[in-house]
Enzyme design. Structure first.
Site, PDB file in Angstrom:
ATOM      1  N   ASP A 327      29.157  44.271  56.957  1.00 54.77           N
ATOM      2  CA  ASP A 327      29.235  45.645  57.443  1.00 54.77           C
ATOM      3  C   ASP A 327      29.753  46.581  56.351  1.00 54.77           C
ATOM      4  O   ASP A 327      30.593  46.207  55.540  1.00 54.77           O
ATOM      5  CB  ASP A 327      30.174  45.700  58.647  1.00 54.77           C
ATOM      6  CG  ASP A 327      30.370  47.118  59.147  1.00 54.77           C
ATOM      7  OD1 ASP A 327      29.406  47.691  59.684  1.00 54.77           O
ATOM      8  OD2 ASP A 327      31.482  47.668  58.971  1.00 54.77           O
ATOM      9  N   GLU A 381      24.419  45.618  55.125  1.00 52.89           N
ATOM     10  CA  GLU A 381      24.230  46.898  55.807  1.00 52.89           C
ATOM     11  C   GLU A 381      24.532  47.982  54.784  1.00 52.89           C
ATOM     12  O   GLU A 381      25.688  48.274  54.507  1.00 52.89           O
ATOM     13  CB  GLU A 381      25.161  47.004  57.021  1.00 52.89           C
ATOM     14  CG  GLU A 381      24.855  48.198  57.894  1.00 52.89           C
ATOM     15  CD  GLU A 381      26.079  49.044  58.233  1.00 52.89           C
ATOM     16  OE1 GLU A 381      25.958  49.912  59.107  1.00 52.89           O
ATOM     17  OE2 GLU A 381      27.141  48.862  57.620  1.00 52.89           O
TER      18      GLU A 381
END
Length: 674
Positions: A327, A381
């Site tokens: 993330d 990401e």
């Protein structure tokens, strides 16, 4: 130094070769520094076996790294939560503290914390390496918990290998996976949701919010205990059983891992763990993330690298996760965290405002993960488009297997919001979906959890809006509902069939789950009403939702039926803006889209390879909530044209209703990609 392959593959990187070579050498040098050249990086990343609380033949041993501490006490159920000499840690070397305890000193299930003292202060702390953390239901206070059950979970499947051709990802959140207005569990997910996912055809689940986090509404992105699986959803053994069951169904399991930042909490988290602001995090202006209200790791510290690299290995070995979706990678790569940056040219990636320590960490993390499990999956990401991100380390890249194609959902939102249906340009759509870096695999998706949160809207909600509440029953639909259902299928079909690596869908979005996601908070009266999934909607055959679910299954089944689907090159065969028509070929499959809102075409000609074609998927089929305007049983023969004969092309004449798409297979040939 030999030129890096990523530069050979992309000559536009040549002006920045020194930066790329410097980054690559930095990772090589750091790996040598950490390992001494005598062990591999995986052997180095074993901090979880040393730090924290562990059962030994002699009893128990507990260790913690706290270089600024002057004294540390272990307090808990076993000593009335009071400081005592027998539970006082002793300082050893390099800021490490240790406590040896007899077997009877603590037992499975005991709650405990640390009292850390430093010059000028002290505080309660959850151990940084704690592998089990629980929250008291009444006081809401978090404590570490001794976890040493008599019967540890024993995995039935120990040699699982993910299917990645292609990777079909079902993004999910355990807590909101049930229909009841409450926090769901690992067990209920394993029993009720995994069978659904297997039936839908997805071969991978990506689980959010695994690492323990104090605030449920953070979606798991404000992590406090990096080695503890969130106890909200159940026990470690229950999470292991879930992963084992997924493997038995042929489903690989990856987790959202959050190494881009950490929660600011000091009692529950790592903030000022030993009284200093810079034990794990930057000490200067870079310490706090300006947009996320969180703390940023100092990736230049070897102890921090040890902590994070060990964390990667821990989840792979202890829980048998098959990989990670990292993330917030953009935030890690740039000192600006990517905020306010345009990233309009290559110079923006190599202008000196990148965090080389973070880039080095991500490179080493990919090294460790693939050393532990060569079949592991890593996904970044990342929205800036940094070139070498998903290139292999040996080619000079950072080493991720995939990068999220984050521009695709943004494109769909912009198109739906800002363009009239008659202004949709199929050629532009095709370009957006297939514009990617050579040699780097991507995860394509129309929408993820991001588009389902409060403040945003899912694709179905943007298309249908309030009619969703009143007109999703069969026989009572409106023009808006019919349009929304048609475009929902087309958007997903074109996104999923133009992939070059993986496709992702967020839990429930495949059947057009209504409304948004809103976790319990003071602003909604701590309600779970919007933090759940209403599976009864897709199960109800009187409602239109099941049509979307049925179509999604048919689409996924089609993709899985073609070995190596994602490896096949895509050839655009037709792009007619005025007609809003698009056709492309992949292997022996032909995809034809008519985005025009009103014009249906009879005997519409497309130049294709000669042969007999049969429709194998039709978005307008009645079984998927369409009007059934085409006769899908009709076989279509291509027609000879001397003008195009030298190019081995013939005309295929089709009837294509407005707002519909067809997938045809050329018969007499195997769809397998060679």
């Amino acid at each position: 130094m030999q030129k890096l392959k990523i530069i050979e593959n992309d000559p536009w990187l040549e002006p920045y070769s020194s930066a790329l070579e410097g980054r690559h050498q930095h990772a090589i040098d750091k790996e040598m520094e950490l390992t001494g050249g005598k062990i591999n990086l995986s052997d180095f990343a074993t901090g979880h076996l040393f730090f924290g609380l562990h059962r030994t033949e002699q009893g128990w041993v507990f260790r913690e790294w706290a270089p600024n501490a002057t004294a540390i006490f272990m307090v808990g159920d076993f000593n009335g939560w009071k400081q005592s000499s027998e539970y006082q840690l002793k300082k050893t070397d390099n800021g490490v503290w240790e406590l040896q305890l007899p077997a009877k000193a603590v037992k499975h299930g005991d709650l405990y914390k640390l009292i850390v003292q430093w010059d000028g202060g002290s505080g309660e702390r959850i151990p940084a390496w704690a592998q089990r953390v629980v929250q008291d239901e009444e006081t809401k206070v978090f404590s570490a918990q001794v976890w040493s059950p008599e019967f540890r979970y024993k995995f039935k499947i120990t040699d699982f290998k993910p299917t990645t051709d292609p990777l079909l990802i079902y993004e999910c959140h355990i807590g909101m996976s049930g229909e009841a207005e409450k926090v769901s569990t690992y067990n209920s997910f394993r029993e009720s949701i995994l069978p659904r996912i297997a039936k839908m055809g997805y071969n991978c689940i990506q689980i959010m919010a695994v690492q323990e986090h104090p605030y449920y509404g953070s979606f798991g992105y404000h992590v406090s205990s990096f080695f503890a699986a969130s106890s909200r959803f159940g026990t470690p053994e229950e999470l292991k059983a879930l992963i084992d069951e997924a493997h038995s169904l042929g489903i690989c399991v990856i987790m959202d891992i959050v190494h881009s930042h950490a929660v600011k909490n000091e009692i529950e988290g790592l903030g000022r763990f030993d009284g200093t602001p810079d034990q794990y995090f930057y000490a200067d202006a870079k310490r706090e993330h300006p947009a996320w209200d969180s703390l940023c790791f100092d990736y230049g510290k070897n102890e921090v690298l040890h902590f994070l690299l060990s964390n990667c290995k821990y989840w792979l070995e202890e829980y048998h996760f098959d990989g990670f979706r990292f993330d917030g990678v953009t935030s890690m790569l740039y000192y600006s965290h990517g905020l306010g940056e345009s990233f309009s040219n290559y110079a923006d990636y190599y202008n000196g405002y990148q965090d080389d320590n973070a880039i080095c960490y991500l490179t080493l993390a990919n090294r460790v993960i693939h050393q532990v499990n060569p079949f592991a999956v890593t996904i970044a990401e990342e929205m800036s488009g940094m070139p070498e991100l998903a290139a292999s380390f040996h080619d000079g890249g950072i080493g991720f297997d995939y990068r999220m194609a984050m521009g695709i959902p943004d494109f769909w939102i912009k198109t739906i919001k800002e363009k009239k249906d008659e202004d949709w340009k199929p050629g532009h759509i095709f370009w957006e979906l297939t514009n990617r870096r050579f040699g780097e695999k991507t995860v394509s998706y129309a929408e993820s959890h991001d588009q389902a949160l409060v403040g945003d809207k899912t694709i179905i909600f943007r298309l249908i809006d309030s009619d969703m509440y009143w007109h999703m029953q069969k026989g009572d639909t409106t023009f808006k509902v019919d349009r929304g259902i048609a475009l929902h299928k087309m958007i997903r079909l074109i996104t999923a069939t133009t992939i070059n690596g993986a496709y992702l869908n967020f839990m429930g979005n495949e059947f057009g789950h209504p409304e948004w996601i809103d976790f319990p908070r003071s602003g909604n009266g701590w309600s779970h009403k919007y933090a759940r999934r209403q599976w009864s909607l897709v199960d109800n055959t009187k409602l239109m939702y099941h049509y979307l679910g049925d179509f999604d299954k048919a689409m996924i089944d089609l993709i899985r039926s073609v070995p190596g689907f994602n490896l096949a090159p895509i050839f655009q065969l037709w792009d007619k803006s005025n007609d809003q028509m698009l056709a492309y070929q992949r292997g022996n499959l032909l995809f034809v889209f008519n985005f025009h809102p009103t014009n249906s075409y009879t005997d519409y000609g497309i130049l294709v390879q000669p042969g007999k074609y049969k429709i194998i998927l039709d978005t307008d089929s009645k079984e998927f909530g369409g009007f059934g305007l085409s006769d899908d049983t009709v076989e279509h023969l291509s027609l000879y044209d001397p003008v195009h004969a030298s190019h081995n092309k013939e005309w295929l004449k089709l009837y294509i209703p407005a707002r519909s798409a067809l997938v045809l297979q050329r018969e007499g040939s195997d769809p397998v990609i060679s």
